[in-house]
Design a protein around this motif. Sequence first.
Motif, PDB file in Angstrom:
ATOM      1  N   UNK A 208       0.819  -1.204   0.000  1.00  0.00           N
ATOM      2  CA  UNK A 208       0.000   0.000   0.000  1.00  0.00           C
ATOM      3  C   UNK A 208       0.848   1.247   0.000  1.00  0.00           C
ATOM      4  N   UNK A 209       0.227   2.349   0.123  1.00  0.00           N
ATOM      5  CA  UNK A 209       0.919   3.635   0.062  1.00  0.00           C
ATOM      6  C   UNK A 209       1.548   3.969   1.407  1.00  0.00           C
ATOM      7  N   UNK A 210       2.374   3.087   1.905  1.00  0.00           N
ATOM      8  CA  UNK A 210       3.075   3.321   3.170  1.00  0.00           C
ATOM      9  C   UNK A 210       4.076   4.437   2.933  1.00  0.00           C
ATOM     10  N   UNK A 211       3.862   5.588   3.555  1.00  0.00           N
ATOM     11  CA  UNK A 211       4.593   6.784   3.148  1.00  0.00           C
ATOM     12  C   UNK A 211       5.969   7.006   3.763  1.00  0.00           C
ATOM     13  N   UNK A 212       6.587   5.994   4.337  1.00  0.00           N
ATOM     14  CA  UNK A 212       7.865   6.259   4.978  1.00  0.00           C
ATOM     15  C   UNK A 212       8.978   5.357   4.462  1.00  0.00           C
ATOM     16  N   UNK A 213      10.187   5.851   4.609  1.00  0.00           N
ATOM     17  CA  UNK A 213      11.361   5.009   4.457  1.00  0.00           C
ATOM     18  C   UNK A 213      11.463   4.274   5.796  1.00  0.00           C
ATOM     19  N   UNK A 214      11.675   2.968   5.751  1.00  0.00           N
ATOM     20  CA  UNK A 214      11.632   2.180   6.974  1.00  0.00           C
ATOM     21  C   UNK A 214      12.894   2.258   7.820  1.00  0.00           C
ATOM     22  N   UNK A 215      14.058   2.341   7.170  1.00  0.00           N
ATOM     23  CA  UNK A 215      15.312   2.330   7.926  1.00  0.00           C
ATOM     24  C   UNK A 215      16.443   2.773   7.007  1.00  0.00           C
ATOM     25  N   UNK A 216      17.637   2.864   7.560  1.00  0.00           N
ATOM     26  CA  UNK A 216      18.822   3.206   6.787  1.00  0.00           C
ATOM     27  C   UNK A 216      19.071   2.169   5.687  1.00  0.00           C
ATOM     28  N   UNK A 217      19.645   2.618   4.612  1.00  0.00           N
ATOM     29  CA  UNK A 217      20.053   1.801   3.469  1.00  0.00           C
ATOM     30  C   UNK A 217      18.874   1.264   2.648  1.00  0.00           C
ATOM     31  N   UNK A 218      17.759   1.992   2.666  1.00  0.00           N
ATOM     32  CA  UNK A 218      16.703   1.700   1.697  1.00  0.00           C
ATOM     33  C   UNK A 218      17.198   2.237   0.361  1.00  0.00           C
TER      34      UNK A 218
ATOM     35  N   UNK B 270      16.583   3.140  -3.901  1.00  0.00           N
ATOM     36  CA  UNK B 270      15.686   3.515  -4.989  1.00  0.00           C
ATOM     37  C   UNK B 270      16.511   3.555  -6.277  1.00  0.00           C
ATOM     38  N   UNK B 271      15.995   2.954  -7.330  1.00  0.00           N
ATOM     39  CA  UNK B 271      16.678   2.977  -8.628  1.00  0.00           C
ATOM     40  C   UNK B 271      15.928   3.901  -9.575  1.00  0.00           C
ATOM     41  N   UNK B 272      16.675   4.830 -10.159  1.00  0.00           N
ATOM     42  CA  UNK B 272      16.138   5.787 -11.125  1.00  0.00           C
ATOM     43  C   UNK B 272      16.645   5.394 -12.506  1.00  0.00           C
ATOM     44  N   UNK B 273      15.728   5.293 -13.464  1.00  0.00           N
ATOM     45  CA  UNK B 273      16.110   4.972 -14.831  1.00  0.00           C
ATOM     46  C   UNK B 273      16.632   6.190 -15.572  1.00  0.00           C
ATOM     47  N   UNK B 274      17.133   5.954 -16.769  1.00  0.00           N
ATOM     48  CA  UNK B 274      17.670   7.043 -17.594  1.00  0.00           C
ATOM     49  C   UNK B 274      16.638   8.121 -17.885  1.00  0.00           C
ATOM     50  N   UNK B 275      15.352   7.736 -17.807  1.00  0.00           N
ATOM     51  CA  UNK B 275      14.261   8.678 -18.058  1.00  0.00           C
ATOM     52  C   UNK B 275      13.890   9.498 -16.823  1.00  0.00           C
ATOM     53  N   UNK B 276      14.593   9.268 -15.697  1.00  0.00           N
ATOM     54  CA  UNK B 276      14.321  10.022 -14.479  1.00  0.00           C
ATOM     55  C   UNK B 276      13.181   9.477 -13.644  1.00  0.00           C
ATOM     56  N   UNK B 277      12.629   8.336 -14.027  1.00  0.00           N
ATOM     57  CA  UNK B 277      11.516   7.719 -13.302  1.00  0.00           C
ATOM     58  C   UNK B 277      12.038   6.638 -12.356  1.00  0.00           C
ATOM     59  N   UNK B 278      11.316   6.424 -11.254  1.00  0.00           N
ATOM     60  CA  UNK B 278      11.697   5.404 -10.280  1.00  0.00           C
ATOM     61  C   UNK B 278      11.376   4.025 -10.852  1.00  0.00           C
ATOM     62  N   UNK B 279      12.394   3.176 -10.903  1.00  0.00           N
ATOM     63  CA  UNK B 279      12.242   1.831 -11.476  1.00  0.00           C
ATOM     64  C   UNK B 279      12.189   0.741 -10.418  1.00  0.00           C
ATOM     65  N   UNK B 280      12.666   1.048  -9.206  1.00  0.00           N
ATOM     66  CA  UNK B 280      12.639   0.037  -8.158  1.00  0.00           C
ATOM     67  C   UNK B 280      12.903   0.641  -6.802  1.00  0.00           C
ATOM     68  N   UNK B 281      12.453  -0.101  -5.774  1.00  0.00           N
ATOM     69  CA  UNK B 281      12.654   0.302  -4.387  1.00  0.00           C
ATOM     70  C   UNK B 281      12.861  -0.963  -3.571  1.00  0.00           C
ATOM     71  N   UNK B 282      13.898  -0.962  -2.732  1.00  0.00           N
ATOM     72  CA  UNK B 282      14.223  -2.170  -1.982  1.00  0.00           C
ATOM     73  C   UNK B 282      14.448  -1.864  -0.516  1.00  0.00           C
ATOM     74  N   UNK B 283      14.096  -2.862   0.304  1.00  0.00           N
ATOM     75  CA  UNK B 283      14.317  -2.803   1.741  1.00  0.00           C
ATOM     76  C   UNK B 283      15.804  -2.683   2.043  1.00  0.00           C
ATOM     77  N   UNK B 284      16.137  -2.180   3.223  1.00  0.00           N
ATOM     78  CA  UNK B 284      17.539  -2.072   3.621  1.00  0.00           C
ATOM     79  C   UNK B 284      18.292  -3.406   3.581  1.00  0.00           C
ATOM     80  N   UNK B 285      17.602  -4.501   3.809  1.00  0.00           N
ATOM     81  CA  UNK B 285      18.263  -5.810   3.844  1.00  0.00           C
ATOM     82  C   UNK B 285      18.705  -6.304   2.466  1.00  0.00           C
ATOM     83  N   UNK B 286      18.261  -5.667   1.404  1.00  0.00           N
ATOM     84  CA  UNK B 286      18.648  -6.063   0.045  1.00  0.00           C
ATOM     85  C   UNK B 286      20.122  -5.720  -0.172  1.00  0.00           C
TER      86      UNK B 286
END
Length: 168
Positions: free
Chosen positions: A125-135, A137-153
Amino acid sequence: MASATTFYDFKALDKRGKEVPLSDYKGKVVLVVNTASKCGFTPQYAGLEKLWKTIHEKHPDDFIILGFPCNQFGNQEPGSNDDIQQFCQINYGVTFPIMAKVDVNGDNADPVFKWLKAERPRLWGAFPTVLWNFEKFLIGKDGKVKGRWFPSKAPQSLEPIILKELAK
C-alpha cells in the motif's frame, strides 16, 4: 515540488552544502540510498562501493550512486557532513558521491525523498515512509523510479537489475 515529474526536477546539497541540480545526472541510471555510519547495515557501504566500481568501470558515463546520510533512525548518523565523508573514505574507501545529511521522513523530509516515496510506495500500500537506513531507490535514464528495496537487500544483488536498466 508538486509539479515534479522526474528525478531531474530536483536539487540536492552536496557534501559541502552546495546545491546540485539532479538534472546533472540526466540520462544516467542512478541508485539513491539513504545511509548511516552507525547502523547494522553500515557494512553495505563496502557492497555499494564494489557495485559502483564494477558497473562504473564498464559504464563510466551512465551510472551513479548517490548516498544521502540520514540521522532519523536511532541517531545512527550523528556526525557532521565532514565526519560522514571521512568515515566513509577511511572505513570503506567510498568514492561515489555522499551528499549532505537529509531527513527522509516527516515534515522536514527532503523533497527528493518525498517524491521517491510517492512515486514508488510500498508493495502493501501507500506506506509513506522510508523504513530504515540503506533503503534503495533505482532511477532509470528517463528520471523515473524503477525500483525500491528494503535495507536488507544486498547492493551486489542489484547488479543485474541495474545492468538491465542500463541496456534500455
